[in-house]
Motif scaffolding. Structure first.
Motif, PDB file in Angstrom:
ATOM      1  N   LYS A 211      37.636  36.072  43.847  1.00  0.00           N
ATOM      2  CA  LYS A 211      39.099  35.996  43.805  1.00  0.00           C
ATOM      3  C   LYS A 211      39.494  34.746  43.044  1.00  0.00           C
ATOM      4  O   LYS A 211      38.907  33.677  43.232  1.00  0.00           O
ATOM      5  CB  LYS A 211      39.665  35.928  45.221  1.00  0.00           C
ATOM      6  N   GLY A 212      40.496  34.886  42.178  1.00  0.00           N
ATOM      7  CA  GLY A 212      40.975  33.766  41.383  1.00  0.00           C
ATOM      8  C   GLY A 212      42.344  34.086  40.810  1.00  0.00           C
ATOM      9  O   GLY A 212      43.068  34.926  41.340  1.00  0.00           O
ATOM     10  N   THR A 213      42.670  33.426  39.706  1.00  0.00           N
ATOM     11  CA  THR A 213      43.997  33.545  39.104  1.00  0.00           C
ATOM     12  C   THR A 213      43.899  33.907  37.628  1.00  0.00           C
ATOM     13  O   THR A 213      43.096  33.325  36.904  1.00  0.00           O
ATOM     14  CB  THR A 213      44.754  32.203  39.235  1.00  0.00           C
ATOM     15  N   VAL A 214      44.736  34.857  37.214  1.00  0.00           N
ATOM     16  CA  VAL A 214      44.928  35.166  35.797  1.00  0.00           C
ATOM     17  C   VAL A 214      46.232  34.494  35.391  1.00  0.00           C
ATOM     18  O   VAL A 214      47.270  34.696  36.033  1.00  0.00           O
ATOM     19  CB  VAL A 214      45.042  36.687  35.546  1.00  0.00           C
ATOM     20  N   ARG A 215      46.181  33.672  34.333  1.00  0.00           N
ATOM     21  CA  ARG A 215      47.381  33.016  33.808  1.00  0.00           C
ATOM     22  C   ARG A 215      47.704  33.580  32.431  1.00  0.00           C
ATOM     23  O   ARG A 215      46.835  33.666  31.568  1.00  0.00           O
ATOM     24  CB  ARG A 215      47.157  31.505  33.680  1.00  0.00           C
TER      25      ARG A 215
ATOM     26  N   PRO B  73      46.906  37.045  40.944  1.00  0.00           N
ATOM     27  CA  PRO B  73      45.518  36.950  41.394  1.00  0.00           C
ATOM     28  C   PRO B  73      44.623  38.000  40.754  1.00  0.00           C
ATOM     29  O   PRO B  73      45.082  39.055  40.337  1.00  0.00           O
ATOM     30  CB  PRO B  73      45.621  37.171  42.903  1.00  0.00           C
ATOM     31  N   TYR B  74      43.335  37.671  40.680  1.00  0.00           N
ATOM     32  CA  TYR B  74      42.337  38.682  40.349  1.00  0.00           C
ATOM     33  C   TYR B  74      41.372  38.816  41.525  1.00  0.00           C
ATOM     34  O   TYR B  74      41.223  37.895  42.327  1.00  0.00           O
ATOM     35  CB  TYR B  74      41.590  38.391  39.041  1.00  0.00           C
ATOM     36  N   ASP B  75      40.738  39.956  41.605  1.00  0.00           N
ATOM     37  CA  ASP B  75      39.689  40.244  42.574  1.00  0.00           C
ATOM     38  C   ASP B  75      38.675  41.087  41.823  1.00  0.00           C
ATOM     39  O   ASP B  75      38.764  42.320  41.807  1.00  0.00           O
ATOM     40  CB  ASP B  75      40.271  40.978  43.784  1.00  0.00           C
ATOM     41  N   ALA B  76      37.747  40.427  41.126  1.00  0.00           N
ATOM     42  CA  ALA B  76      36.821  41.124  40.240  1.00  0.00           C
ATOM     43  C   ALA B  76      35.563  40.280  40.049  1.00  0.00           C
ATOM     44  O   ALA B  76      35.607  39.055  40.165  1.00  0.00           O
ATOM     45  CB  ALA B  76      37.481  41.374  38.883  1.00  0.00           C
TER      46      ALA B  76
END
Length: 84
Positions: A3-7, A22-25
Motif C-alpha cells: 500500500k502506498g500513494t500515487v501522485r 492510494p495504491y494497493d498493488a
C-alpha cells in the motif's frame, strides 16, 4: 500487495481530478491497471505519455510489471512538461 500513494502532476492531475490517491498493488503495472479502472477516459490517454518515478527512482524503459512497489511507497506520474 503493498500500500502506498500515487501522485499525479500537471495534465495527469487534471485528468484524474485528484492530486493523489492510494495504491494497493505489488507492481507498477498493477497500480496503473487500478488507476485506469478508477479513471477511464482522459487519464488513460495521458498515462501513455507519462514517465514514472517509484520512490524517487526513474522507471525509464523497464517493464512496469518488473517494477516492485514498496509498502508506504510513492509512485509519481509525470506527464511531459513544456519549456524544460
Amino acid at each position: 500487495m503493498a500500500k502506498g500513494t500515487v501522485r499525479y502532476w500537471a495534465a495527469a492531475k487534471a485528468a484524474a481530478g485528484v492530486a493523489e490517491e492510494p495504491y494497493d498493488a505489488a507492481t507498477l503495472a498493477g497500480a496503473l491497471d487500478a488507476v485506469r479502472e478508477r479513471h477511464p477516459g482522459e487519464l488513460t490517454r495521458v498515462l501513455r505519455r507519462c514517465s514514472f518515478l517509484v520512490d524517487g527512482d526513474p522507471v525509464g524503459t523497464r517493464g512496469h510489471e518488473t517494477v516492485r512497489l514498496a509498502e508506504g511507497g510513492t509512485v509519481e506520474v509525470l506527464p511531459p512538461f513544456a519549456g524544460g
